[in-house]
Design an enzyme around this catalytic site. Sequence first.
Site: not given
Ligand code: GLN
Length: 199
Positions: A80, A180, A178
């Site tokens: 992410c 994890e 995610h």
């Molecule tokens: N929107 C977040 C960002 O721009 C990422 C979100 C996340 O890691 N759950 O870093």
Amino acid sequence: MNPVIGVLALQGDVREHLAALGALGADPVPVRRPTELAACDGLVIPGGESTTMIKLARIFDLLEPLREAVRGGLPAFGTCAGMIMLADRIEDGAPGQESIGGLHITVRRNAFGRQVDSFEEDLHVDGLEEPVRAVFIRAPWVEAVEDDVEVLARVEDGPAAGRIVAVRQGPLMATSFHPEVGSDHRIHGMFVDLVRSAR
Ligand code: GLN
């Protein structure tokens, strides 16, 4: 010996990654200092907020060491916000948002939009027999990849079907979701295998 796998511990869901790596028999360590980074066989960059994480990396004098480590072939896995950190190019980033880079992709930050900014989906991932339950939280997607990037998974349902959400390029891996979260550690297992084979 078990591979030492660092988790960048500036911000984000560090603890869950440490637990997943530990469950797989790796030796997980939080990384906040260049000396800690230097001791790692691989590095996980967690989810969180990429704009905050990149600022903290600079403040902690970690940004250049991170760039050098990735350039030098350190296996790294971004989830992410971590995917955004590893991307060479960011769309819809904060003005002037930097990254560590190394992954030859263009990532679109907060790509799924407000209506469906968080959701779960069963995803088929290249190299895994059974689908994974993927959790997306204000996730990016991969807008474009260069030829040397292997696509591991795409969204399968809904308006974003076909969007790339997991990639690998040599020793680098990234997922929009995610892995994890929960007790299915197969994606982390892919990364641990990658670290073992790179040693
Ligand atoms: N929107 C977040 C960002 O721009 C990422 C979100 C996340 O890691 N759950 O870093």
